[in-house]
Design a protein around this motif. Structure first.
Motif, short mmCIF file in Angstrom:
data_model
loop_
_atom_site.label_atom_id
_atom_site.label_comp_id
_atom_site.label_asym_id
_atom_site.label_seq_id
_atom_site.Cartn_x
_atom_site.Cartn_y
_atom_site.Cartn_z
N GLY A 84 0.79 -1.22 0.00
CA GLY A 84 0.00 0.00 0.00
C GLY A 84 0.82 1.26 0.00
N LEU A 85 2.13 1.13 -0.25
CA LEU A 85 3.02 2.28 -0.28
C LEU A 85 3.18 2.81 -1.70
CD1 LEU A 85 5.79 0.80 2.06
CD2 LEU A 85 4.14 2.59 2.69
N PRO A 86 3.47 4.10 -1.85
CA PRO A 86 3.70 4.63 -3.20
C PRO A 86 5.00 4.07 -3.79
CG PRO A 86 4.24 6.28 -1.54
CD PRO A 86 3.60 5.14 -0.81
N PHE A 144 8.80 7.34 5.70
CA PHE A 144 9.04 7.35 7.14
C PHE A 144 8.13 6.30 7.77
CE2 PHE A 144 9.87 11.78 5.83
CZ PHE A 144 11.15 11.97 6.34
N CYS A 145 8.59 5.64 8.82
CA CYS A 145 7.71 4.66 9.46
C CYS A 145 7.85 4.73 10.96
CB CYS A 145 7.99 3.25 8.94
SG CYS A 145 9.36 2.40 9.76
N CYS A 146 6.84 4.20 11.64
CA CYS A 146 6.87 3.98 13.09
C CYS A 146 5.90 2.85 13.37
CB CYS A 146 6.48 5.23 13.87
SG CYS A 146 6.52 4.96 15.66
N PHE A 147 6.40 1.75 13.88
CA PHE A 147 5.56 0.59 14.14
C PHE A 147 5.23 0.43 15.63
CE2 PHE A 147 7.49 -1.27 10.05
CZ PHE A 147 6.44 -0.77 9.28
N TRP A 165 4.30 5.67 7.48
CA TRP A 165 3.81 4.28 7.51
C TRP A 165 3.73 3.84 8.97
CZ3 TRP A 165 7.14 -0.41 5.53
CH2 TRP A 165 6.30 -1.48 5.20
N LEU A 166 2.52 3.55 9.42
CA LEU A 166 2.26 3.19 10.82
C LEU A 166 1.66 1.80 10.90
CD1 LEU A 166 0.59 6.55 11.95
CD2 LEU A 166 3.01 5.91 12.17
N ILE A 167 1.76 1.18 12.07
CA ILE A 167 1.14 -0.13 12.26
C ILE A 167 -0.36 0.06 12.44
CG2 ILE A 167 1.24 -0.33 14.79
CD1 ILE A 167 2.26 -3.11 12.35
N ARG A 175 -1.52 10.31 2.85
CA ARG A 175 -0.09 10.15 3.11
C ARG A 175 0.18 9.41 4.42
NH1 ARG A 175 2.73 15.91 2.20
NH2 ARG A 175 4.63 14.64 2.49
N ILE A 176 -0.88 9.09 5.16
CA ILE A 176 -0.76 8.25 6.35
C ILE A 176 -1.22 6.85 5.94
CG2 ILE A 176 -1.32 7.96 8.79
CD1 ILE A 176 0.00 10.64 8.15
N ILE A 177 -0.32 5.89 5.98
CA ILE A 177 -0.58 4.54 5.48
C ILE A 177 -0.41 3.56 6.64
CG2 ILE A 177 0.20 2.76 3.86
CD1 ILE A 177 1.25 5.18 2.14
N PHE A 178 -1.31 2.58 6.70
CA PHE A 178 -1.31 1.64 7.83
C PHE A 178 -0.94 0.24 7.38
CE2 PHE A 178 -3.98 5.15 9.11
CZ PHE A 178 -3.47 5.43 10.37
N ALA A 179 -0.05 -0.37 8.16
CA ALA A 179 0.46 -1.72 7.86
C ALA A 179 -0.28 -2.74 8.71
CB ALA A 179 1.95 -1.79 8.16
N LYS A 180 -0.81 -3.76 8.06
CA LYS A 180 -1.48 -4.82 8.79
C LYS A 180 -0.43 -5.69 9.49
CE LYS A 180 -5.60 -5.01 5.87
NZ LYS A 180 -6.40 -4.33 6.90
N ARG A 181 -0.85 -6.34 10.55
CA ARG A 181 0.09 -7.18 11.30
C ARG A 181 0.41 -8.45 10.52
NH1 ARG A 181 1.10 -5.16 16.32
NH2 ARG A 181 -0.37 -3.57 17.05
N LEU A 182 1.69 -8.82 10.54
CA LEU A 182 2.19 -10.01 9.85
C LEU A 182 2.97 -10.87 10.84
CD1 LEU A 182 3.65 -8.37 6.60
CD2 LEU A 182 1.42 -9.48 6.84
N SER A 183 3.37 -12.04 10.41
CA SER A 183 4.30 -12.85 11.20
C SER A 183 5.58 -12.05 11.41
CB SER A 183 4.62 -14.15 10.49
OG SER A 183 5.40 -13.90 9.33
N LEU A 184 6.33 -12.37 12.47
CA LEU A 184 7.53 -11.60 12.78
C LEU A 184 8.52 -11.63 11.61
CD1 LEU A 184 9.30 -9.97 14.69
CD2 LEU A 184 10.12 -12.14 15.67
#
Length: 691
Positions: free
Chosen positions: A487-489, A495-498, A525-527, A550-559
């Protein structure tokens, strides 16, 4: 009516002070019939919360009617209302002695024993009450409470069902049944019972609080906040109510009115009031003195010291030092992910290590590694605090390590019983427990500098490098993510922060939005923690002139996959006052640079420690302006950022941060130093280990 009785009634009408003893004695002396009248007056006083007046009358009556169980029962009931449960039990026992066939005193004795956490004794009293009156719903419900505390959950549910069959509108039984469902992590069922209780009694503060807790566990944070808000409206002094309200709002990134709420909590804690729990308060507080006070208040209220099981020194007969690790997360979870290799590397010639498991087996490969690493794993998840403490005592553990503190699935009540001669706070909760029964806290010179030691109950053991252990066997998936599938351009700086959403405060978000303003085509990119936070953060971005897209959210995945997707980010931005901890070490392990701003508390200095001991001090800043400027500079200077990434790649396998054998050696030296002091009969003291 007797003139003395009339005088007593008039005195009560004019004043809420206790009646003069002489006036009561005059009424008693005048006429024996006045004794019954005085008893009724005392009961009416008690019903109107004029407890001292009721006590004054009943105490005098007890001198003349020493064989009247009703007087002693009433005095016991008033003592329980005043939370004087030891005294209440003595009075109930006197009433029971005078009338062994009355179940009421036994029922209330059981309730007071529950309040004192003397659950086995409570069961005995309540079983006697049920034998006398099987139709007493309160006895069944109170027994359910004792069974729940003893973690006999299925039996507790059956007893609540019996109480509710006798009285379908029994609010307390509905609430207690909901609590047991919550203990079993069956939060939807818990919620249904709280709602039933509220339908019957809309003003029940406990029901609103329990409902808020269940909603919080279900990640319905806005609804949880509404429930906690209702709690505060009904009872502004409800213990720790403001804190849970604030934490729920922070989870949802609902920042309306949080400044006023936070200031109110700070005032309350300064006044020694029960306003916030320590874990939630850490997410927003930047004052070490207040954090210490918060922990002290919470521990004293929730986990006061119990009679010590172990009051002596460690055994000199053990050929090895016995370490017990108590944790609710021996599975694929952040604490265990960090700790696993340490457990595997422990020198089995010098140490025996035991796991006391308050969680569950998730059947993961990590769980198998954990089980193989320990000399023994003891499941305490269905043991009471007393039973778990006895299991630790029976293993003759020398050093018991608290890996939860106030985080996760803690068992602070076990530590309150002092089942081991040395008790240590480590990793799960980055702060003081606020209780004398924890002897040491393991840290380093960055997270707890010299002038901060005063803010901790524990003596500080400082390791020579970063206090945080790491597992150098963490696997990074070979999967090559594309930006598009995440989901990123395709182009632009990421920039990210999880970090969890509750760590994102308005002040940090303001800086992030300034950075996005300055770096064209960049994204943040945030969790994805919860949908409410997603919506609120995008709304807050728009309010600051940033396109919410411009605020994009990352779904949780395996480690392994989560670590792999770090390759699609360019720079990790830290939070304050609560830093990235495991998320920062994950980013560094995956080769992603982290920018931090050094805070003024332990949780606010963790990322600084991580960066120092991976030898990347250039990513540590000391002001908001420096943090913002560094992020913008690195985003606009790909050559410098590339050099930092190359340096990180080199240091990852050579610097102390991810050197698990070195860390294990230092940790074992810390344990040995604590143990030697104890064997020598010396009290705990600060320990600084050198390289």
């Amino acid at each position: 009516m007797s003139p003395f009785i009339l005088k007593i009634i008039e005195t009560l009408r004019q004043s809420s002070a206790a009646l003069p003893k002489e006036l009561i004695l005059e009424a008693i002396s005048e006429n024996a019939e006045n004794l019954d009248t005085l008893f009724n007056i005392a009961i009416e006083c008690a019903q109107n919360n004029r407890l001292e007046q009721a006590i004054g009358i009943l105490t005098q009556l007890a001198q003349f009617r020493k064989e009247d169980p009703g007087i002693f029962y009433s005095l016991g009931f008033i003592a329980s209302l005043k939370h004087e449960h030891e005294k209440a039990i003595e009075l109930y026992d006197r009433a029971i002695e005078l009338d062994p066939q009355d179940p009421a005193a036994l029922i209330n004795k059981g309730a007071s024993l529950n309040e004192l956490k003397r659950y086995e004794e409570a069961l005995i009293a309540l079983d006697k009450a049920i034998a006398l009156n099987p139709g007493a719903g309160q006895a069944w419900s109170n027994k359910g409470t004792a069974l729940n505390a003893l973690k006999r959950y299925e039996e507790a549910l059956a007893h609540y069902d019996k109480a509710l069959k006798l009285n379908p509108g029994y609010v307390e039984a509905l609430l207690n049944k909901g609590v047991t469902y919550a203990e079993l992590k069956r939060y939807e069922e818990a919620l249904a019972h709280y709602n039933q209780a509220l339908a019957l009694h809309p003003g029940d503060v406990e029901a609103w609080s329990n409902k808020g807790t269940a909603l919080h566990e279900l990640k319905h944070y806005q609804a949880a906040a509404e429930s906690f808000k209702r709690v505060i409206e009904l009872d502004p002094q409800f213990p720790f109510g403001k804190g849970v309200l604030l934490h729920a709002k922070l989870h949802a990134c609902d920042w309306a009115d949080i400044d006023d709420l936070y200031r109110s909590i700070c005032r309350n804690i300064s006044e020694n009031k029960k306003s916030a729990d320590p874990f939630g308060f850490q997410g927003i507080c930047d004052d070490e003195a207040l954090l210490k006070k918060c922990a002290e208040i919470f521990s004293l209220a929730k986990f006061p010291p119990q009679k010590k099981l172990h009051s002596g020194q460690a055994s000199k007969n053990h050929p090895k030092i016995r370490i017990g690790y108590l944790c609710g997360e021996f599975r694929e979870q952040a604490t265990a992910i960090l700790m696993t290799e340490l457990w595997e590397l422990h020198d089995k010639k010098q140490f025996e290590i035991y796991a006391f498991d308050n969680g569950w087996d998730d059947q993961s490969p990590r769980r198998k590694r954990i089980e193989d690493a320990f000399d023994g794993l003891i499941d305490i998840s269905r043991m009471s605090d007393a039973q778990a403490a006895k299991a630790i005592l029976d293993k003759e553990i020398d050093i018991l390590v608290n890996l939860n503190g106030f985080f996760g699935r803690p068992r602070q009540g076990v530590f309150a019983r002092k089942p081991a001669p040395i008790q240590v706070n480590y990793l799960g909760f980055p702060g003081t427990i606020g209780a004398d029964y924890i002897d040491y806290l393991i840290a380093d010179s960055v997270v707890i500098p010299d002038d901060s030691r005063q803010h901790y109950f524990e003596k500080i053991v400082r390791l020579p490098h970063c206090y945080q252990t790491n597992d150098s066997k963490k696997i990074i998936s070979d999967k090559q993510f594309t930006r598009e599938e995440l989901g990123l351009p395709k182009e632009g700086f990421v920039f990210c922060c999880f970090n969890n959403s509750y760590k994102i405060l308005p002040q940090t978000f303001d800086i992030w939005m300034k950075i996005l303003h300055a770096v064209k085509d960049s994204v943040l990119w945030l969790i994805e923690d919860n949908q409410e936070a997603n919506q609120n953060l995008r709304k807050e971005a728009q309010a600051r002139g940033i396109d919410p897209a411009r605020i994009i959210f990352a779904k949780r995945l395996s480690l392994a996959d989560h670590l792999a997707r770090h390759r699609c980010a360019d720079l990790f931005l830290d939070t304050l006052p609560y830093n990235a901890h495991t998320t920062a070490s994950d980013a560094l392990w995956a080769g992603l640079p982290v920018i931090t701003l050094t805070g003024s508390t332990f949780p606010g200095r963790v990322a600084t420690s991580l960066l120092k001991f991976i030898d990347l001090p250039e990513l540590i800043t000391s002001s908001s302006a420096a943090y913002e400027n560094l992020a913008i500079e690195l985003a606009n200077n790909p050559e410098r950022l590339g050099q930092i990434k190359q340096q990180l790649d080199r240091n990852r396998l050579t610097a102390p941060l991810f050197d698990a054998p070195l860390f294990t050696k230092n940790m074992e030296a810390a344990y040995a130093a604590m143990h030697q002091r104890d064997l020598a009969g010396l009290p705990p003291e600060h320990i600084d280990l050198k390289n």
